[in-house]
Design an enzyme around this catalytic site. Structure first.
Site, mmCIF file in Angstrom:
data_model
loop_
_atom_site.group_PDB
_atom_site.id
_atom_site.type_symbol
_atom_site.label_atom_id
_atom_site.label_comp_id
_atom_site.label_asym_id
_atom_site.label_seq_id
_atom_site.Cartn_x
_atom_site.Cartn_y
_atom_site.Cartn_z
ATOM 1 C CB VAL A 63 55.753 23.047 23.159
ATOM 2 C CG1 VAL A 63 55.605 21.571 22.829
ATOM 3 C CG2 VAL A 63 55.672 23.917 21.902
ATOM 4 C CE1 TYR A 154 59.528 28.215 10.982
ATOM 5 C CE2 TYR A 154 61.261 28.614 9.373
ATOM 6 C CZ TYR A 154 60.472 27.730 10.095
ATOM 7 O OH TYR A 154 60.637 26.372 9.939
HETATM 8 P P1 NDP Z 1 53.466 20.737 10.410
HETATM 9 O O1 NDP Z 1 52.754 22.039 10.388
HETATM 10 O O2 NDP Z 1 53.068 19.664 9.481
HETATM 11 O O3 NDP Z 1 53.451 20.137 11.895
HETATM 12 C C1 NDP Z 1 53.722 20.943 13.002
HETATM 13 C C2 NDP Z 1 53.474 20.138 14.246
HETATM 14 O O4 NDP Z 1 53.766 20.967 15.382
HETATM 15 C C3 NDP Z 1 52.042 19.676 14.365
HETATM 16 O O5 NDP Z 1 52.002 18.382 14.927
HETATM 17 C C4 NDP Z 1 51.437 20.688 15.334
HETATM 18 O O6 NDP Z 1 50.325 20.103 16.001
HETATM 19 C C5 NDP Z 1 52.625 20.926 16.249
HETATM 20 N N1 NDP Z 1 52.517 22.177 17.001
HETATM 21 C C6 NDP Z 1 52.384 23.432 16.517
HETATM 22 N N2 NDP Z 1 52.273 24.304 17.527
HETATM 23 C C7 NDP Z 1 52.350 23.590 18.670
HETATM 24 C C8 NDP Z 1 52.298 23.911 20.040
HETATM 25 N N3 NDP Z 1 52.140 25.178 20.468
HETATM 26 N N4 NDP Z 1 52.424 22.917 20.954
HETATM 27 C C9 NDP Z 1 52.579 21.643 20.562
HETATM 28 N N5 NDP Z 1 52.634 21.260 19.277
HETATM 29 C C10 NDP Z 1 52.509 22.229 18.347
HETATM 30 O O7 NDP Z 1 54.992 21.139 10.235
HETATM 31 P P2 NDP Z 1 56.294 20.313 9.780
HETATM 32 O O8 NDP Z 1 56.174 18.874 10.053
HETATM 33 O O9 NDP Z 1 56.661 20.798 8.454
HETATM 34 O O10 NDP Z 1 57.337 20.989 10.790
HETATM 35 C C11 NDP Z 1 57.913 20.352 11.901
HETATM 36 C C12 NDP Z 1 59.142 21.152 12.331
HETATM 37 O O11 NDP Z 1 60.052 21.226 11.238
HETATM 38 C C13 NDP Z 1 58.831 22.604 12.718
HETATM 39 O O12 NDP Z 1 59.624 22.964 13.826
HETATM 40 C C14 NDP Z 1 59.264 23.378 11.492
HETATM 41 O O13 NDP Z 1 59.606 24.708 11.786
HETATM 42 C C15 NDP Z 1 60.459 22.567 11.037
HETATM 43 N N6 NDP Z 1 60.808 22.753 9.651
HETATM 44 C C16 NDP Z 1 59.891 22.536 8.643
HETATM 45 C C17 NDP Z 1 60.247 22.754 7.333
HETATM 46 C C18 NDP Z 1 59.280 22.563 6.214
HETATM 47 O O14 NDP Z 1 59.610 22.955 5.074
HETATM 48 N N7 NDP Z 1 58.118 21.963 6.422
HETATM 49 C C19 NDP Z 1 61.602 23.197 6.976
HETATM 50 C C20 NDP Z 1 62.480 23.360 8.087
HETATM 51 C C21 NDP Z 1 62.085 23.156 9.375
HETATM 52 P P3 NDP Z 1 49.139 20.986 16.632
HETATM 53 O O15 NDP Z 1 48.847 22.093 15.671
HETATM 54 O O16 NDP Z 1 48.050 19.999 16.805
HETATM 55 O O17 NDP Z 1 49.652 21.484 17.941
#
Ligand code: NDP
Length: 258
Positions: A63, A154
């Site tokens: 992205v 962040y």
């Molecule tokens: P995960 O690390 O489990 O998942 C993150 C996802 O984002 C993966 O599918 C990863 O896939 C994808 N991703 C990361 N970088 C890119 C990129 N450059 N392009 C496309 N896809 C990307 O995280 P969570 O499920 O915990 O987090 C999801 C969202 O929720 C995030 O925005 C996070 O900031 C937010 N969030 C999470 C919290 C938590 O406590 N877990 C709390 C508050 C918000 P891949 O690496 O294959 O690209």
């Protein structure tokens, strides 16, 4: 099913919150496209939804790259026809005191968490406006609303995505589109496992105590589940949720009370 006939793109849809959101939208009848850098992971998540009887597709996308988002737009057009719902969920986290935060790390976090939602929204919102209906949900964070120590990049990126949410909501309010943010606290995903590991490295605590130290900062003394976040995202996408626009819905068990 409230989203029958609708289509959705979920970034970061291969695991964690994104995979749960894809499942929740599919269960409401939406045809979904899951995107992330690891094609194998989004393919596996889409296959699992397919086995549950839902239409789900996968595409590789970074992205942060304009060209990659353009390719995602083309894939969405050929697989789904049109995109009614965009969930900007892809995200990344790290932590460090300001003085040891490198410019590369700052830029990496801003690119995924702030620039990514901008590029993806820009790619899909025009089509929604043409059709007069759309939903964009940005997975932000409680750190979009508050500041705390050691997470400058962040927190800045998540404040940025909330600002972007509000501007997009204002710009497209008359086009039948709502743009909202969800702001979870600590969610039970790999991202939080990594946060626990960083606490372990920095403090020497074992896993259980490191998690307990994190939960000490959380009002309900528990992690939020991915399904709790997915429920709110799917609710914001519902046809009858159109009046909710430009909002930042906190999902943290009552920690942030404002
Ligand atoms: P995960 O690390 O489990 O998942 C993150 C996802 O984002 C993966 O599918 C990863 O896939 C994808 N991703 C990361 N970088 C890119 C990129 N450059 N392009 C496309 N896809 C990307 O995280 P969570 O499920 O915990 O987090 C999801 C969202 O929720 C995030 O925005 C996070 O900031 C937010 N969030 C999470 C919290 C938590 O406590 N877990 C709390 C508050 C918000 P891949 O690496 O294959 O690209």
């Amino acid at each position: 099913m409230s989203l029958a006939g609708k289509t959705a793109v979920i970034t970061g849809g291969g695991r964690g919150i994104g995979a749960a959101v894809a499942g929740a939208l599919a269960a409401e009848g939406a045809r979904v496209l899951l995107a992330a850098r690891s094609l194998g992971q989004v393919e596996a998540a889409a296959r699992e939804l397919g086995q549950r009887g839902f239409e789900a597709h996968a595409a590789a996308c970074d992205v942060t790259l304009e060209s990659s988002v353009r390719e995602l737009e083309a894939s969405a057009r050929s697989l789904l026809g049109q995109v009614d719902i965009l969930v900007n969920n892809a995200g990344t986290a790290s932590s460090a005191p300001i003085e040891s935060t490198t410019l590369d790390e700052w830029n990496r976090i801003m690119a995924v968490n702030a620039t990514g939602p901008f590029l993806c929204t820009r790619a899909f919102i025009g089509g929604m406006a043409e059709r007069g209906w759309g939903r964009v949900v940005n997975v932000a964070s409680v750190t979009s609303r508050v500041g705390s120590r050691y997470i400058a990049a962040y927190t800045a990126s998540k404040h940025a995505v909330l600002g972007f949410t509000r501007v997009a909501a204002a710009e497209y309010a008359r086009a039948g589109i709502s743009v909202n943010a969800v702001c979870p606290g600590y969610v039970d995903t790999e991202m939080t496992t990594e946060s626990v590991e960083r606490v372990m490295q920095r403090t020497g605590l074992d896993r259980e105590r490191a998690l307990a130290a994190i939960l000490e900062t959380v009002n309900q003394k528990r992690l939020i589940s991915v399904d709790e976040v997915a429920f709110v995202v799917a609710s914001l996408c519902a046809v009858h949720a159109g009046g909710i626009n430009g909002q930042a819905i906190v999902i943290d068990g009552g920690g942030l009370l404002s």
